[in-house]
Design an enzyme around this catalytic site. Structure first.
Site, short mmCIF file in Angstrom:
data_model
loop_
_atom_site.label_atom_id
_atom_site.label_comp_id
_atom_site.label_asym_id
_atom_site.label_seq_id
_atom_site.Cartn_x
_atom_site.Cartn_y
_atom_site.Cartn_z
N HIS A 1 32.48 62.21 57.01
CA HIS A 1 31.94 63.58 56.99
C HIS A 1 31.02 63.74 55.77
O HIS A 1 31.27 63.16 54.72
CB HIS A 1 33.09 64.60 56.92
CG HIS A 1 32.62 66.00 57.16
ND1 HIS A 1 32.01 66.74 56.17
CD2 HIS A 1 32.61 66.76 58.28
CE1 HIS A 1 31.67 67.91 56.69
NE2 HIS A 1 32.02 67.95 57.96
N GLU B 1 25.79 65.76 62.55
CA GLU B 1 25.88 67.00 61.76
C GLU B 1 24.82 67.02 60.67
O GLU B 1 25.02 66.45 59.58
CB GLU B 1 27.26 67.08 61.07
CG GLU B 1 28.42 67.12 62.02
CD GLU B 1 29.63 67.77 61.38
OE1 GLU B 1 30.09 68.78 61.92
OE2 GLU B 1 30.09 67.29 60.33
P1 PGA Z 1 30.49 74.43 60.07
O1 PGA Z 1 31.04 72.96 59.68
O2 PGA Z 1 30.83 74.63 61.52
O3 PGA Z 1 31.19 75.35 59.16
O4 PGA Z 1 29.02 74.39 59.86
C1 PGA Z 1 30.89 71.89 60.55
C2 PGA Z 1 31.39 70.64 59.87
O5 PGA Z 1 31.12 70.45 58.69
O6 PGA Z 1 32.08 69.82 60.51
#
Ligand code: PGA
Length: 254
Positions: free
Chosen positions: A97, A167
């Protein structure tokens, strides 16, 4: 065409007490009928993982760790190994992540986690994403680098226990208005599929789910799913409350 969407709740450090976790899971179970047809995974903190796994036992909702150790076992104070989370009922682990990469997690550490997750029988939810976008498209290089490095842990002729979560860091933790838009997401989804197909056999590459994460809320979930050509979402802040999370599940169900 949308198959069964896969929606992962990344609780981060938002849901922190046994009481909050119990409230969430029992409410989720009660509402289960409203999101039939959607595959749901909850990623609690390590401390809440056994509780959440026990509370969801017998339901269709699966459990994920938010990370696993780069070590397998032994003298590593403070670490939690992939086999440990597996033994408590997790079937997935998020790996790489951006919030962990920002803490110094390297490509090599991501590979080590994938290796241990796979050995423990966990499905890896591999997070990739650029910090910013530039006109020249250099961000594609970041994606290829993160992806190729991680893919080297998977045999080319395998059907990998892998979910890719794209992401973009610039879209995380904001609101739906700041999330990525469908057409841009579609372009990235195609690019990721192409990169997967360079490593795996075509069928395995096409079967690997690609999720999007970054400010997914109930208001943008449906459009992102349809226009973005993704299999589902990794949801952060909107997964911290069961109400907003279930709204997303309902939005993608229809
Ligand atoms: P968010 O986070 O939905 O708060 O943008 C997503 C993530 O970091 O997995």
């Amino acid at each position: 065409m949308i198959k069964r969407p896969l929606i992962v709740a990344n609780w981060k450090m938002y849901v922190n007490t046994p009481e909050e976790a119990k409230k969430f899971t029992s409410s989720l179970r009660r509402k289960a009928r409203s999101f039939g047809g959607v595959d749901v995974v909850i990623a609690p903190s390590f401390t809440l993982l056994p509780l959440v796994a026990a509370a969801l036992k017998g339901s269709s909702v699966k459990v994920s760790a938010q990370s696993v150790s780069v070590f397998e076992t032994g003298a590593h104070t403070g670490e939690v190994a992939a086999a440990m989370v597996k033994s408590f009922g997790a079937s997935y682990s998020i790996v790489g992540h951006s919030e962990r990469r920002a803490q110094g997690e390297t490509l090599e550490m991501v590979r080590a986690q994938i290796k241990h997750a796979a050995a423990a029988g966990l499905v890896t939810i591999l997070c990739i994403g650029e910090s910013e976008r530039d006109q020249a498209g250099a961000y594609f290089t970041t994606i290829v680098e993160q992806l190729r490095s991680a893919l080297s842990e998977f045999k080319k002729d395998s059907t990998p226990k892998l979910v890719v979560a794209y992401e973009p860091v610039w879209a995380i933790g904001k609101s739906a208005a700041d999330a990525m838009k469908g057409p841009e997401l579609r372009e990235m989804s195609i690019f990721i599929k192409k990169t997967l197909a360079e490593h795996f056999e075509r069928k395995a590459a096409m079967r690997t789910p690609i999720l999007y994460g970054g400010s997914v809320e109930a208001s943008n979930a449906r459009a992102l799913l349809e226009e973005g050509d993704v299999a589902g979402f990794l949801v952060g802040h909107a997964s911290a409350e069961v109400e907003s999370f279930v709204e997303i599940l309902k939005a993608v169900k229809k």
